[in-house]
Design an enzyme around this catalytic site. Sequence first.
Site: not given
Ligand code: TTP
Ligand code: MG
Length: 454
Positions: A33, A149-150
Amino acid sequence: MAGSGDERGSRDRSSLPGVSQHGSTDRIVLHVDMDCFYAACECRREPLLEGEPVVVGMGYEPGTDSGAVATASYEARAFGIESAQAISVALSRLPNRERADFENGESDLDRAETGYYRSVDMEYYQSVSEDVRAILRESADRMREVSIDEAYLDVTERTAWDVVPSGDGERTLAAGFARHLGERIAEEVGVTASIGVAPNMSAAKIASDHDKPDGLVVIAPGEVRDFFEPLSIEAVHGVGPVRARELGEMGIETAGDLAGADPGELLDRFGERGRELYERARGNDDRLVRPKGDPKSLNRESALPEATSDPDTCRETVRELAREVADRAIEEGALYRTIGIKVVTPPFEVNTRARSLSGPVQDGALIERVGLELLEEFDGEKVRKLGVRVANLEFGAAEQSNLGNWENASGVENSGAGVGTDADGADSTTEPVSGRPSEPAPRDGQASLTDFDR
Ligand code: TTP
Ligand code: MG
């Protein structure tokens, strides 16, 4: 790797590298992730932002207070910025540095308590995501992309749970593999990932969330339940805020509580989903890492070292490919109604032949036999590449495949007979397997496979 060597070797996992010195045949699943992904992409594009509070807004127009936070860098999160927050709220906690006039000393804000605001640029984030995926794809035998992103990776055949000395302590080979993968992503793409390593998908997901950002958390087989024990119930994959509240009302606050709960009560209250969460909290999750959607076919191909018309070489190659496809079908829990081959003749003519079965089966010996029969049509022709494929797949019904012992079947008698015994909906338009090695399939009489990978 599987299927090479002796006839039975492909299922004897003790000879494969995914097996630890302790004989563990547990799978090795990675959950990757990316950290604050959109913000990390912005930093990659504008190195000036590196290490600064950065907020990425959805529906945000630069300089305004419209929109909502998509994500924020970890530096910005320290100011209380979080996803889905209104930009106006974010700005009240973290003013926009580019709106404050620090150059002329006219701002009464502390520069260190301001941050950068950017609007979402999906096209750019997709391109960065694609660069990351290319590395992930190279690193895994199977991968499930969950979001931009996962992803989950099955790397069982690439590394092992063996424990090796490392610095003052020790680590698993799998941990080293995951560390190397994280370093590659950081060096080659310029963004960081948190990686969880575990024997199943839900544990890997919990592990990757456990130490963000730039984290690497390994939960070895046998340690899953202890690792889960103290975690909040919401850490269990599949438990959101609503279900967490409902479980809380039942006195279940931690993953350990869930693992120790009465499964019957969970089943009554939440149906099958309740039982599934119970199993996950106990560290049991046998879902295979597979691409989204069930595969339409399973195939294996092999280029010959040089074009040959030697029948022994071709037949041995088909046998080996058939064994690999058969193993893959067992792993996937797939039954098949079609068996086919691909024969590439020089210069690049691709010929595909297939035969339909009267019902779905899971039968390695049958793949081999049909594959060899279909190959007979190409006797005497030069061949440069061969493939074996099963299609018309059915999932989740592998127990139906017990249709007699084909391994011991002696040709004609068992061919077709028994196939589809338990198969409801067997397609009456498909042909039974002839099973007669001496009777090659007519060139124009078989379905042509169009979706063989090149
Ligand atoms: P996430 O993997 O949930 O968050 P992240 O990568 O920003 O942070 P983390 O380090 O905790 O993993 O989500 C991936 C992307 O999806 C994030 O960069 C932006 C987008 N996203 C949104 O647009 N709206 C949201 O509510 C969330 C949770 C994520
Ligand atoms: Mg993320």
